[in-house]
Scaffold this active site. Structure first.
Site, PDB file in Angstrom:
ATOM      1  CE  LYS A 114      41.950 -11.608  45.760  1.00 46.67           C
ATOM      2  NZ  LYS A 114      42.861 -12.682  46.657  1.00 46.67           N
ATOM      3  CE  LYS A 197      35.301 -13.562  48.985  1.00 46.69           C
ATOM      4  NZ  LYS A 197      36.247 -14.663  48.406  1.00 46.69           N
ATOM      5  CE  LYS A 200      42.010 -14.204  55.461  1.00 46.97           C
ATOM      6  NZ  LYS A 200      42.380 -14.788  54.047  1.00 46.97           N
TER       7      LYS A 200
HETATM    8  P1  TYM Z   1      41.222 -17.519  52.242  1.00 47.29           P
HETATM    9  O1  TYM Z   1      42.359 -17.052  52.908  1.00 47.29           O
HETATM   10  O2  TYM Z   1      40.509 -16.384  51.355  1.00 47.29           O
HETATM   11  O3  TYM Z   1      40.133 -18.011  53.031  1.00 47.29           O
HETATM   12  C1  TYM Z   1      40.133 -18.956  53.887  1.00 47.29           C
HETATM   13  C2  TYM Z   1      38.927 -19.913  53.832  1.00 47.29           C
HETATM   14  O4  TYM Z   1      37.804 -19.244  54.314  1.00 47.29           O
HETATM   15  C3  TYM Z   1      36.725 -19.330  53.259  1.00 47.29           C
HETATM   16  N1  TYM Z   1      36.106 -18.066  53.004  1.00 47.29           N
HETATM   17  C4  TYM Z   1      34.775 -17.917  53.390  1.00 47.29           C
HETATM   18  N2  TYM Z   1      33.894 -18.785  53.788  1.00 47.29           N
HETATM   19  C5  TYM Z   1      32.638 -18.307  53.824  1.00 47.29           C
HETATM   20  N3  TYM Z   1      32.202 -17.053  53.259  1.00 47.29           N
HETATM   21  C6  TYM Z   1      33.054 -16.277  53.182  1.00 47.29           C
HETATM   22  N4  TYM Z   1      32.578 -15.081  53.008  1.00 47.29           N
HETATM   23  C7  TYM Z   1      34.353 -16.660  52.970  1.00 47.29           C
HETATM   24  N5  TYM Z   1      35.583 -16.052  52.890  1.00 47.29           N
HETATM   25  C8  TYM Z   1      36.608 -17.037  52.983  1.00 47.29           C
HETATM   26  C9  TYM Z   1      37.589 -19.676  51.948  1.00 47.29           C
HETATM   27  O5  TYM Z   1      36.827 -20.226  51.064  1.00 47.29           O
HETATM   28  C10 TYM Z   1      38.918 -20.420  52.422  1.00 47.29           C
HETATM   29  O6  TYM Z   1      38.160 -21.885  52.817  1.00 47.29           O
HETATM   30  N6  TYM Z   1      43.122 -19.692  48.157  1.00 47.29           N
HETATM   31  C11 TYM Z   1      42.727 -20.100  49.713  1.00 47.29           C
HETATM   32  C12 TYM Z   1      43.629 -20.529  50.395  1.00 47.29           C
HETATM   33  C13 TYM Z   1      44.467 -21.494  50.064  1.00 47.29           C
HETATM   34  C14 TYM Z   1      43.976 -23.109  50.120  1.00 47.29           C
HETATM   35  C15 TYM Z   1      44.863 -23.763  49.490  1.00 47.29           C
HETATM   36  C16 TYM Z   1      42.634 -23.475  50.555  1.00 47.29           C
HETATM   37  C17 TYM Z   1      45.727 -21.843  49.611  1.00 47.29           C
HETATM   38  N7  TYM Z   1      45.995 -23.056  49.377  1.00 47.29           N
HETATM   39  C18 TYM Z   1      44.831 -25.352  49.707  1.00 47.29           C
HETATM   40  C19 TYM Z   1      42.772 -25.109  50.667  1.00 47.29           C
HETATM   41  C20 TYM Z   1      43.501 -25.694  50.238  1.00 47.29           C
HETATM   42  C21 TYM Z   1      42.352 -18.362  50.346  1.00 47.29           C
HETATM   43  O7  TYM Z   1      42.687 -17.572  49.558  1.00 47.29           O
HETATM   44  O8  TYM Z   1      41.477 -18.645  51.160  1.00 47.29           O
END
Ligand code: TYM
Length: 330
Positions: A114, A197, A200
Site C-alpha cells: 500500500k 487479489k 475492495k
Molecule cells: P478486509 O476488510 O480487507 O477483508 C475482510 C476479510 O475478507 C478476506 N478477504 C479475502 N478472502 C479471499 N479472497 C480475497 N480476495 C479476499 N480479500 C479479502 C480477508 O482476509 C478478511 O478475512 N485487516 C483485516 C481486518 C481486521 C481483522 C482484525 C481481521 C482488522 N482487525 C482482526 C481479523 C481479526 C482486513 O483488512 O480485512
C-alpha cells in the site's frame, strides 16, 4: 455461550464488500457461528488509516452491518459491533505498540504494497501501525480462533508474536490465537487480472463482484472475466484465470474443484462461465435483497451495533485491566 472457544474477526468498512470477502471470510463465519462464542467487528478504525469521506464512511459502516446480518450472522449468537465503540481496542493497541518492533512492522507486505502506491514517506502512521491495532482487536477478547482469508496470514503471525512476547515479558496474559483459513475460497483473485487479489480498493469494478451488485452486473462481469488460452476447464498453475473461476464455483456451492472439472470436461469456457454466473447470482441475490431491506431501517442496525458494543465492552474490560496490571499501570 459459556465454555465455547472464542472467535474474533472483522471487515473494514471501506470500498465495496466483494465475493472474496464473502467466500474467504463471511461465509465461513456463518457456518461456524453455532460452534463458538463469536465477535464479529466492523473495523472502522482500520478504515481511517487511508483517507475516507466521513459521509461515505458512515454509510459504509451501516452497509457492512447490513451485509453481516444478510449473510446470516445472528446477533443472538454473535456479538456484532463497531471497533470504534469499544475504546479498549485503541487502548490495548497502545500497550502493544510498546512491545512491537519497528523492524517487524516494516516487514509487513500489506504495508509495503500500500505504501509503495502512494510512497512510504507519505503513508499515515496509522497505516504503518495497522497490524498492531489488528493484534489488539484479537487479543482484547482472548480469542482462540481468527477466521480470515489468506491475505491476513502475516498479520496473524505478528499477533501471535506480540501475544507471546507480552506473555514472556509480563507473565501469562493473552491467548495465542490460531488462524482459521479455508482450503477453498481463501484467496479469490481479480476477474480482470487473476494474478492480483480481488480487492475492495481495486480501481476497476470489473475486477470484483460486489456483494450488492445486481444480477445483470454479476452476469456481465463473469462473462467478461479474463480467461486463459486453450478451452479446457481445469485448474492448473499455467491457467490462473480458469483456476480462479473454478475456485469461485467450488467455494460458492461447497463442492470440490475436481468434481466440477469432471462435470465440464469437453464443454469449454463459455458453458462454464454461463453456469458460474447463475450460481453466483443465486448465491448473492438473497444477500443483496436482505441487505437493502435492512438498510431501509438504519436505526435498527444502529441499535444492534450498540447492543453488540455493550457486550463487547464487558468482555474486553477485564482483559484490558489484566494487561494494565501486568505492566504496572494499575
Ligand atoms: P478486509 O476488510 O480487507 O477483508 C475482510 C476479510 O475478507 C478476506 N478477504 C479475502 N478472502 C479471499 N479472497 C480475497 N480476495 C479476499 N480479500 C479479502 C480477508 O482476509 C478478511 O478475512 N485487516 C483485516 C481486518 C481486521 C481483522 C482484525 C481481521 C482488522 N482487525 C482482526 C481479523 C481479526 C482486513 O483488512 O480485512
Amino acid at each position: 455461550m459459556q465454555g465455547k472457544q472464542r472467535v474474533f474477526s472483522g471487515v473494514q468498512p471501506s470500498g465495496n464488500l466483494h465475493l472474496g470477502n464473502y467466500l474467504g471470510a463471511l461465509k465461513n463465519w456463518v457456518s461456524i457461528q453455532d460452534l463458538y462464542e463469536n465477535y464479529f467487528c466492523i473495523v472502522d478504525l482500520h478504515a481511517i488509516t487511508l483517507p475516507q469521506d466521513p459521509k461515505v464512511l458512515r454509510q459504509k459502516i451501516r452497509e457492512v452491518a447490513a451485509v453481516y446480518l444478510a449473510v446470516g450472522l445472528d446477533p443472538g449468537k454473535s456479538v456484532i459491533f463497531r471497533q470504534s465503540r469499544v475504546s479498549g481496542h485503541a487502548e490495548l493497541a497502545w500497550l502493544l505498540n510498546c512491545v512491537a518492533k519497528v523492524g517487524e512492522l516494516s516487514r509487513m507486505t500489506q504495508f509495503k504494497d500500500k505504501a509503495q502506491k502512494g510512497g512510504a514517506e507519505a503513508a499515515s502512521v496509522g497505516l504503518y501501525d495497522y497490524p498492531v491495532l489488528m493484534a489488539a482487536d484479537i487479543l482484547l477478547y482472548n480469542a482462540h480462533l481468527v477466521p480470515v482469508g489468506e491475505d491476513q496470514r502475516q498479520h496473524l503471525e505478528l499477533t501471535r508474536t506480540l501475544a507471546r512476547r507480552f506473555n514472556g515479558l509480563y507473565g501469562e496474559t493473552f491467548i495465542v490465537p490460531e488462524p482459521m483459513i479455508l482450503e477453498v475460497g481463501a484467496r479469490v483473485m481479480a476477474l480482470d487480472e487473476p494474478t492480483n487479489k480481488m480487492s475492495k480498493s481495486s480501481p476497476t469494478p470489473a475486477g470484483y463482484i460486489a456483494l450488492l451488485d445486481g444480477p445483470d452486473v454479476v452476469r456481465r462481469k463473469i462473462r467478461r472475466a479474463k480467461t486463459d488460452s486453450g478451452t479446457e476447464v481445469i485448474a492448473s498453475p499455467d491457467k490462473p484465470a480458469i483456476t480462479n473461476l473454478l475456485g469461485i464455483y467450488a467455494a460458492t456451492v461447497g463442492r470440490l474443484v475436481p468434481e466440477i472439472e469432471a462435470e465440464y470436461e469437453g464443454k469449454g469456457y463459455g458453458a462454464f462461465k454461463k453456469d458460474l454466473a447463475e450460481i453466483v447470482v443465486e448465491g448473492l441475490s438473497p444477500v443483496r435483497e436482505k441487505a437493502y431491506a435492512l438498510l431501509n431501517n438504519p436505526r435498527e442496525l444502529d441499535e444492534i451495533l450498540e447492543a453488540g458494543a455493550q457486550r463487547a465492552r464487558e468482555v474486553a474490560r477485564p482483559i484490558l485491566h489484566s494487561a494494565w496490571t501486568k505492566m504496572g499501570l494499575d
